[in-house]
Design a protein around this motif. Structure first.
Motif, PDB file in Angstrom:
ATOM      1  N   GLY A  89       0.818  -1.210   0.000  1.00 19.30           N
ATOM      2  CA  GLY A  89       0.000   0.000   0.000  1.00 19.30           C
ATOM      3  C   GLY A  89       0.848   1.254   0.000  1.00 19.30           C
ATOM      4  O   GLY A  89       0.604   2.198  -0.757  1.00 19.30           O
ATOM      5  N   TRP A  90       1.850   1.247   0.845  1.00 16.86           N
ATOM      6  CA  TRP A  90       2.672   2.449   1.013  1.00 16.86           C
ATOM      7  C   TRP A  90       3.562   2.695  -0.203  1.00 16.86           C
ATOM      8  O   TRP A  90       3.547   3.784  -0.780  1.00 16.86           O
ATOM      9  CB  TRP A  90       3.528   2.269   2.287  1.00 16.86           C
ATOM     10  CG  TRP A  90       4.526   3.339   2.565  1.00 16.86           C
ATOM     11  CD1 TRP A  90       4.390   4.680   2.366  1.00 16.86           C
ATOM     12  CD2 TRP A  90       5.838   3.141   3.117  1.00 16.86           C
ATOM     13  NE1 TRP A  90       5.523   5.339   2.757  1.00 16.86           N
ATOM     14  CE2 TRP A  90       6.426   4.424   3.230  1.00 16.86           C
ATOM     15  CE3 TRP A  90       6.548   2.020   3.545  1.00 16.86           C
ATOM     16  CZ2 TRP A  90       7.716   4.594   3.745  1.00 16.86           C
ATOM     17  CZ3 TRP A  90       7.823   2.200   4.070  1.00 16.86           C
ATOM     18  CH2 TRP A  90       8.391   3.483   4.162  1.00 16.86           C
ATOM     19  N   LEU A  91       4.319   1.671  -0.619  1.00 14.28           N
ATOM     20  CA  LEU A  91       5.300   1.881  -1.691  1.00 14.28           C
ATOM     21  C   LEU A  91       4.705   1.657  -3.087  1.00 14.28           C
ATOM     22  O   LEU A  91       4.884   2.492  -3.977  1.00 14.28           O
ATOM     23  CB  LEU A  91       6.488   0.934  -1.494  1.00 14.28           C
ATOM     24  CG  LEU A  91       7.216   1.059  -0.158  1.00 14.28           C
ATOM     25  CD1 LEU A  91       8.276  -0.019  -0.031  1.00 14.28           C
ATOM     26  CD2 LEU A  91       7.837   2.451  -0.004  1.00 14.28           C
ATOM     27  N   VAL A  92       4.015   0.552  -3.263  1.00 12.28           N
ATOM     28  CA  VAL A  92       3.530   0.229  -4.601  1.00 12.28           C
ATOM     29  C   VAL A  92       2.412   1.196  -5.008  1.00 12.28           C
ATOM     30  O   VAL A  92       2.426   1.755  -6.097  1.00 12.28           O
ATOM     31  CB  VAL A  92       3.054  -1.239  -4.665  1.00 12.28           C
ATOM     32  CG1 VAL A  92       2.468  -1.552  -6.033  1.00 12.28           C
ATOM     33  CG2 VAL A  92       4.224  -2.171  -4.354  1.00 12.28           C
ATOM     34  N   ASP A  93       1.462   1.394  -4.103  1.00  8.68           N
ATOM     35  CA  ASP A  93       0.421   2.368  -4.426  1.00  8.68           C
ATOM     36  C   ASP A  93       0.977   3.777  -4.453  1.00  8.68           C
ATOM     37  O   ASP A  93       0.541   4.603  -5.245  1.00  8.68           O
ATOM     38  CB  ASP A  93      -0.737   2.274  -3.429  1.00  8.68           C
ATOM     39  CG  ASP A  93      -1.583   1.038  -3.683  1.00  8.68           C
ATOM     40  OD1 ASP A  93      -2.564   1.131  -4.426  1.00  8.68           O
ATOM     41  OD2 ASP A  93      -1.228  -0.025  -3.149  1.00  8.68           O
ATOM     42  N   GLY A  94       1.946   4.029  -3.577  1.00 10.83           N
ATOM     43  CA  GLY A  94       2.584   5.347  -3.574  1.00 10.83           C
ATOM     44  C   GLY A  94       3.223   5.639  -4.925  1.00 10.83           C
ATOM     45  O   GLY A  94       3.051   6.719  -5.497  1.00 10.83           O
ATOM     46  N   ALA A  95       3.939   4.659  -5.445  1.00 11.53           N
ATOM     47  CA  ALA A  95       4.580   4.833  -6.758  1.00 11.53           C
ATOM     48  C   ALA A  95       3.517   4.962  -7.846  1.00 11.53           C
ATOM     49  O   ALA A  95       3.621   5.805  -8.744  1.00 11.53           O
ATOM     50  CB  ALA A  95       5.501   3.649  -7.047  1.00 11.53           C
ATOM     51  N   ALA A  96       2.480   4.136  -7.736  1.00  9.45           N
ATOM     52  CA  ALA A  96       1.421   4.179  -8.750  1.00  9.45           C
ATOM     53  C   ALA A  96       0.747   5.547  -8.761  1.00  9.45           C
ATOM     54  O   ALA A  96       0.442   6.091  -9.822  1.00  9.45           O
ATOM     55  CB  ALA A  96       0.395   3.079  -8.483  1.00  9.45           C
ATOM     56  N   ILE A  97       0.553   6.108  -7.572  1.00 10.88           N
ATOM     57  CA  ILE A  97      -0.143   7.399  -7.500  1.00 10.88           C
ATOM     58  C   ILE A  97       0.678   8.503  -8.165  1.00 10.88           C
ATOM     59  O   ILE A  97       0.144   9.324  -8.911  1.00 10.88           O
ATOM     60  CB  ILE A  97      -0.490   7.754  -6.031  1.00 10.88           C
ATOM     61  CG1 ILE A  97      -1.610   6.836  -5.535  1.00 10.88           C
ATOM     62  CG2 ILE A  97      -0.933   9.208  -5.906  1.00 10.88           C
ATOM     63  CD1 ILE A  97      -1.795   6.820  -4.041  1.00 10.88           C
ATOM     64  N   VAL A  98       1.984   8.492  -7.917  1.00  6.23           N
ATOM     65  CA  VAL A  98       2.842   9.508  -8.550  1.00  6.23           C
ATOM     66  C   VAL A  98       2.676   9.452 -10.069  1.00  6.23           C
ATOM     67  O   VAL A  98       2.525  10.469 -10.755  1.00  6.23           O
ATOM     68  CB  VAL A  98       4.324   9.286  -8.149  1.00  6.23           C
ATOM     69  CG1 VAL A  98       5.246  10.155  -8.989  1.00  6.23           C
ATOM     70  CG2 VAL A  98       4.518   9.569  -6.667  1.00  6.23           C
ATOM     71  N   ASN A  99       2.651   8.237 -10.584  1.00  3.71           N
ATOM     72  CA  ASN A  99       2.507   8.035 -12.014  1.00  3.71           C
ATOM     73  C   ASN A  99       1.108   8.452 -12.498  1.00  3.71           C
ATOM     74  O   ASN A  99       0.944   9.107 -13.518  1.00  3.71           O
ATOM     75  CB  ASN A  99       2.753   6.546 -12.301  1.00  3.71           C
ATOM     76  CG  ASN A  99       2.884   6.263 -13.772  1.00  3.71           C
ATOM     77  OD1 ASN A  99       3.336   7.111 -14.538  1.00  3.71           O
ATOM     78  ND2 ASN A  99       2.473   5.077 -14.172  1.00  3.71           N
ATOM     79  N   GLN A 100       0.102   8.083 -11.724  1.00  4.44           N
ATOM     80  CA  GLN A 100      -1.276   8.312 -12.156  1.00  4.44           C
ATOM     81  C   GLN A 100      -1.675   9.783 -12.077  1.00  4.44           C
ATOM     82  O   GLN A 100      -2.435  10.267 -12.915  1.00  4.44           O
ATOM     83  CB  GLN A 100      -2.233   7.449 -11.335  1.00  4.44           C
ATOM     84  CG  GLN A 100      -2.134   5.976 -11.751  1.00  4.44           C
ATOM     85  CD  GLN A 100      -2.739   5.025 -10.750  1.00  4.44           C
ATOM     86  OE1 GLN A 100      -3.119   5.429  -9.658  1.00  4.44           O
ATOM     87  NE2 GLN A 100      -2.826   3.759 -11.105  1.00  4.44           N
ATOM     88  N   ARG A 120      10.198   8.858 -10.889  1.00  3.89           N
ATOM     89  CA  ARG A 120      10.890   8.051  -9.874  1.00  3.89           C
ATOM     90  C   ARG A 120      11.504   8.963  -8.813  1.00  3.89           C
ATOM     91  O   ARG A 120      11.412   8.715  -7.618  1.00  3.89           O
ATOM     92  CB  ARG A 120      11.968   7.195 -10.551  1.00  3.89           C
ATOM     93  CG  ARG A 120      12.682   6.262  -9.593  1.00  3.89           C
ATOM     94  CD  ARG A 120      13.513   5.169 -10.279  1.00  3.89           C
ATOM     95  NE  ARG A 120      13.888   5.452 -11.638  1.00  3.89           N
ATOM     96  CZ  ARG A 120      13.564   4.672 -12.668  1.00  3.89           C
ATOM     97  NH1 ARG A 120      12.854   3.582 -12.478  1.00  3.89           N
ATOM     98  NH2 ARG A 120      13.944   4.990 -13.884  1.00  3.89           N
ATOM     99  N   ASP A 121      12.113  10.039  -9.269  1.00  3.18           N
ATOM    100  CA  ASP A 121      12.747  10.978  -8.338  1.00  3.18           C
ATOM    101  C   ASP A 121      11.715  11.602  -7.390  1.00  3.18           C
ATOM    102  O   ASP A 121      11.942  11.705  -6.185  1.00  3.18           O
ATOM    103  CB  ASP A 121      13.480  12.068  -9.131  1.00  3.18           C
ATOM    104  CG  ASP A 121      14.219  13.009  -8.198  1.00  3.18           C
ATOM    105  OD1 ASP A 121      15.228  12.574  -7.618  1.00  3.18           O
ATOM    106  OD2 ASP A 121      13.754  14.156  -8.017  1.00  3.18           O
ATOM    107  N   LYS A 122      10.577  11.976  -7.940  1.00  3.96           N
ATOM    108  CA  LYS A 122       9.506  12.545  -7.102  1.00  3.96           C
ATOM    109  C   LYS A 122       9.141  11.581  -5.983  1.00  3.96           C
ATOM    110  O   LYS A 122       8.946  11.958  -4.827  1.00  3.96           O
ATOM    111  CB  LYS A 122       8.240  12.754  -7.957  1.00  3.96           C
ATOM    112  CG  LYS A 122       8.052  14.146  -8.463  1.00  3.96           C
ATOM    113  CD  LYS A 122       6.648  14.299  -9.052  1.00  3.96           C
ATOM    114  CE  LYS A 122       6.585  15.616  -9.802  1.00  3.96           C
ATOM    115  NZ  LYS A 122       5.335  15.808 -10.513  1.00  3.96           N
ATOM    116  N   PHE A 123       8.969  10.322  -6.376  1.00  6.71           N
ATOM    117  CA  PHE A 123       8.555   9.292  -5.427  1.00  6.71           C
ATOM    118  C   PHE A 123       9.604   9.132  -4.318  1.00  6.71           C
ATOM    119  O   PHE A 123       9.273   9.089  -3.129  1.00  6.71           O
ATOM    120  CB  PHE A 123       8.348   7.971  -6.176  1.00  6.71           C
ATOM    121  CG  PHE A 123       8.129   6.786  -5.273  1.00  6.71           C
ATOM    122  CD1 PHE A 123       6.920   6.616  -4.601  1.00  6.71           C
ATOM    123  CD2 PHE A 123       9.125   5.830  -5.094  1.00  6.71           C
ATOM    124  CE1 PHE A 123       6.712   5.517  -3.771  1.00  6.71           C
ATOM    125  CE2 PHE A 123       8.921   4.736  -4.265  1.00  6.71           C
ATOM    126  CZ  PHE A 123       7.722   4.581  -3.601  1.00  6.71           C
TER     127      PHE A 123
END
Lengths: 313, 97, 252
Positions: free
Chosen positions: A125-136, A225-228
Motif C-alpha cells: 500500500g505504502w510503496l507500490v500504491d505510492g509509486a502508482a499514485i505519482v505516475n497516475q 521516480r525521483d519525485k517518489f
C-alpha cells in the motif's frame, strides 16, 4: 499527402493541450501505443489483486479486513475503468485478455513479488500504491480523453490506498520488536522493486520519446521516480525504518536526497518472466477465466433465450 | 474467442448524484442483459454514495456525431452571439430581472 | 440462563453467521467469472463483515468484560462459534456459491425483516440496516440462480446438483432452543417457524423461475445452536486468527 496534413493537425491539437477522443483521427502508432499502455495498466490493476488478496482471510482485525477488501475492490474497479478506456481504441476486452494470457501483453512486474507477511501488505500500500499514485497523478493530463478521465476517477479513489499501507507499516514499525523486524524486512524487499515500477531510465526506454511527443506521458520515468523517492524516504524516517540503499544521503545544498543505482539485471530478469511469482500469477488468472467460462456461457444463453421469447411475443 | 463465451456487451452508465440533477456519464460496464448491467453499474459506480439513480444504455444504441460533422454541426453557431445575454446593452441603472 | 446470556448468544449467532459467510465471500477475490462479478462479490463480503462487526461489538458490550469485536472474532475457538452450518460450506464453483448464498440470503432477508420490530433497540436498528443490504444480496443471488438455472444444460445441472447437496444444511437455519423461547417471550427474537414459511415462499418462487427442482426434505444436519460445526469451520478460523495466535502480544 492527406496523412501528413492530418498528422500536422493532430500534433497541433496535442500541442494546444486539446484531448484526443475515440472517433478522432490518430496516427496508428498513437493508437497502438495507447492500446499497449492502457491495457498493460489494466492488467496490472487486476493481477495486483492477487498479492493483496493473499492476506484478506488473515487480516489481523475486522477493520483491517474491510479496509483491505475495499482497497482490492477499488483495484478491480480501476482495472475495469482502464479496460473500458482501452476498448474505445477498437479492441475488445476479450482480445486484451487473450493478449495477457498468451504472454503478448505485460503487467507491472511488481506484482510478481510475493506478499509473505502482513507487513508486506503495508509495504504494497505504502510503496507500490505510492509509486502508482505519482505516475497516475501525472497521467491525469494525458492527451487521450478516455484515459485521462479514467485516471481522474482513479486518482480520486486511490487517495486512501497509500495511507492504508502507511498506517499498517507505522503500526508494525512502532509495535513489538517482532513487528518492527517484519516492517523493516518488508521495506527491504519492496523498496527496489517499487523504484523499478517507473520503468527503465529514459535513455533506455524504447517508448519514452513518442509518449512524450504525443503527451501520452507528461513526465519521464526518471522524473517520476525521483519525485517518489524524495517523498517516501522522509516517510520511512518518520517511522524509524531504514531505506535499504547504502548510497542514500541527504544533500543539504540541493535540499534533496541522492540515491543509488537500481539493479537492472533483476529488473529485466523479472520482466522476462523469472520473478518469484510470474507463473503463479498467470496460472491463477487463466484458471479463474477458464473456471468462469460455463458461467459466462450460461448468462449469454439466458439472454439469447429472453431475446427470442420477446421476438415471439 | 468462441461465440458462446465472451465478456458480454458494453453498457454505458449514467448516474444522477442527487435528485434534481441531470444524469451524468460515469463510465461503462460489461453485462449480458439489462438487469445484470444495472447491478454491475450499481456495484461499480455507486460504491462511494455517488448515486440516487442509475441509467444503463447499450453502447450500440447510442448515436454519436462524427468528428467530420464538427464544422457543419457546431461552427455555424459561432457568429450567433445575439443568443447570449451579454450581446445586449442595458441602460445605465436598470436592474436585471 | 438469563435474558442477558440469551441475548449475547443471539448476537453471536447473527454476528458469527455474517462473519463466516463474509470470510467465504472474500475468498472469491480475483477468482470471479468476470471482473464486474469480482466487484459485486467483494461488496457482499464488505456488507457481511460490517454486519458482523456491529453484532460482535454489541455482544461484547452486553457481556461487560471489555471484549471488543476483534477479541470475539479472533479470540474464540470453533466450539464457541454460533454461525449457521450453511454459511461455512465451501465456495466450490460459482454455481455452488450462488446456490449457498441464495438459500442464505433468503433466510437473512426474512429474519431481518422480522427482527426490525425487535424490542431490543440495537437488534432492531441492526436488522433495519442489514435488511437493506440483504435485499440487494438476495436480488443478486436470485438473478444469478435464474441465469444459471435457465442458461445452458451444463449450468442447469451444476446448480441443480448444488441445491440438492446444500439442502440438508437448511434445517439448521430454523432450529430453536431455550435462547429463542426466552427472547421470543421478551419480544426480542422471532419465531423461526414464521421465518421458515416466508423463506419457503421465496425459495419456491425463485427456484421455479430458475427451472430448478426443490429437493424433498430428508435428513437435516444440525449443530449451530450448540456450536457443533463441520470440519470446515476450524480451518476458516485458524486462517483468520493466525496472526493473533502467532503474536499474542502484538496489536495491529
Amino acid at each position: 499527402m492527406e496523412d501528413i496534413k492530418k498528422l500536422e493537425e493532430f500534433q497541433a491539437k496535442i500541442d494546444a493541450d486539446l484531448k484526443i477522443e475515440p472517433k478522432d483521427w490518430m496516427p496508428e502508432e498513437y493508437r497502438t501505443h495507447l492500446q499497449r499502455q492502457i491495457s498493460q495498466h489494466a492488467h496490472s490493476e487486476v493481477i495486483g489483486m492477487q498479492p493483496e488478496g493473499n492476506w484478506i482471510s488473515r487480516a489481523p482485525s475486522l477493520r483491517s479486513k474491510v479496509v483491505l477488501l475495499a482497497k482490492i475492490q477499488d483495484e478491480a474497479g480501476h482495472g475495469q475503468y482502464l479496460y473500458s478506456a482501452a476498448e474505445t481504441l477498437g479492441k475488445s476486452r476479450d482480445e486484451y485478455l487473450e493478449e495477457l494470457h498468451s504472454g503478448k501483453a505485460k503487467y507491472s512486474s511488481i506484482f510478481n513479488y510475493p506478499t509473505l507477511t502482513w507487513a508486506d501488505i503495508g509495504a504494497v500500500g505504502w510503496l507500490v500504491d505510492g509509486a502508482a499514485i505519482v505516475n497516475q497523478v501525472s497521467l491525469q493530463r494525458t492527451s487521450y480523453g478516455p484515459y485521462s478521465r479514467a485516471m481522474v476517477r482513479i486518482c480520486k479513489e486511490e487517495s486512501f490506498h497509500q495511507r492504508q499501507g502507511y498506517e499498517i507499516m507505522a503500526t508494525c514499525a512502532l509495535g513489538t520488536p517482532e513487528q518492527k523486524k517484519m516492517a523493516q524486512d518488508a521495506l527491504n524487499r519492496f523498496w527496489w522493486p517499487s523504484l523499478m515500477m517507473f520503468g527503465p531510465h529514459d535513455s533506455e526506454s524504447a517508448h519514452t520519446a513518442n509518449a512524450m511527443k504525443w503527451r501520452i506521458k507528461r513526465e519521464t520515468n526518471d522524473e517520476l521516480r525521483d519525485k517518489f523517492i524524495q517523498k517516501t524516504v522522509q516517510q520511512a524516517e518518520v517511522i524509524g525504518l531504514t531505506v535499504p540503499d547504502p548510497d542514500l544521503k541527504w544533500n543539504e545544498a540541493d535540499g534533496r536526497y541522492e540515491y543509488g543505482e537500481i539493479n537492472w539485471d533483476e529488473f529485466w530478469n523479472v520482466v522476462k518472466g523469472n520473478g518469484p511469482c510470474n507463473k503463479q500469477r498467470m496460472r491463477h488468472h487463466i484458471k479463474a477465466h477458464e473456471d468462469g467460462t460455463w458461467v459466462r456461457e450460461a448468462a449469454i444463453a439466458y439472454a439469447e433465450k429472453q431475446k427470442s421469447k420477446q421476438l415471439v411475443a | 474467442m468462441s461465440n458462446t463465451d465472451h465478456q458480454g456487451d458494453v453498457w454505458e452508465v449514467f448516474i444522477q448524484s442527487k435528485p434534481g440533477l441531470p444524469h451524468k456519464h460515469a463510465g461503462s460496464v460489461h453485462a449480458t442483459d439489462k438487469e445484470m448491467a444495472l447491478q454491475n453499474a450499481r456495484d461499480m459506480y455507486t460504491r462511494r454514495q455517488e448515486g440516487t439513480c442509475i441509467w444503463v444504455v447499450p453502447l450500440q444504441a447510442i448515436v454519436s456525431s462524427m468528428p467530420e460533422d464538427s464544422e457543419s454541426f457546431f461552427e455555424p453557431s459561432d457568429d450567433k452571439i445575439y443568443r447570449h445575454p451579454t450581446h445586449y446593452i442595458m441602460p445605465e441603472g436598470a436592474k436585471n430581472i | 440462563m438469563d435474558k442477558k446470556e440469551a441475548l449475547i448468544n443471539y448476537c453471536l449467532r447473527l454476528g458469527d453467521t455474517s462473519l463466516i459467510l463474509g470470510q467465504r465471500m472474500a475468498e472469491w477475490c480475483s477468482n470471479g467469472p468476470i471482473l464486474e462479478e469480482d466487484i459485486a462479490m467483494t461488496n457482499l463480503a464488505l456488507d457481511l463483515i460490517g454486519q458482523a462487526r456491529t453484532m460482535l461489538t454489541y455482544a461484547g458490550e452486553l457481556e461487560g468484560n471489555g471484549r471488543s469485536e476483534d477479541d470475539l472474532a479472533y479470540g474464540r475457538e470453533e466450539r464457541e462459534y454460533y454461525n449457521t452450518l450453511l454459511s461455512e460450506r465451501p465456495n466450490g464453483h460459482f454455481g455452488e456459491t450462488i446456490s449457498r448464498n441464495f438459500l442464505h440470503d433468503a433466510y437473512l432477508y426474512h429474519l431481518y425483516a422480522a427482527l426490525k420490530n425487535s424490542k431490543d433497540e440495537m437488534i432492531a436498528a441492526h436488522a433495519a440496516k442489514s435488511l437493506k443490504e440483504v435485499t440487494y444480496h438476495l436480488r443478486h443471488s436470485s438473478e444469478w440462480m435464474v441465469r444459471l438455472g435457465d442458461g445452458t444444460e451444463e449450468s442447469h445441472n451444476k446448480v441443480q446438483q448444488a441445491i440438492n447437496d446444500l439442502w440438508e444444511y437448511t434445517g439448521d437455519l430454523f432450529e430453536m432452543n431455550e435462547v429463542d423461547n426466552l427472547l421470543i417471550n421478551e419480544g426480542i427474537a422471532v419465531d423461526m417457524n414464521t421465518v421458515k414459511q416466508a423463506w419457503d415462499n421465496t425459495v419456491n418462487e425463485v427456484l421455479t423461475r430458475a427451472a430448478i427442482q426443490r429437493p424433498e426434505d430428508a435428513y437435516m444436519h444440525s449443530g449451530r445452536l450448540n456450536a457443533v460445526h463441520s470440519e470446515y469451520l476450524g480451518h476458516i478460523i485458524a486462517e483468520m486468527q493466525f496472526l493473533h495466535r502467532a503474536y499474542p502480544d502484538a496489536t495491529w
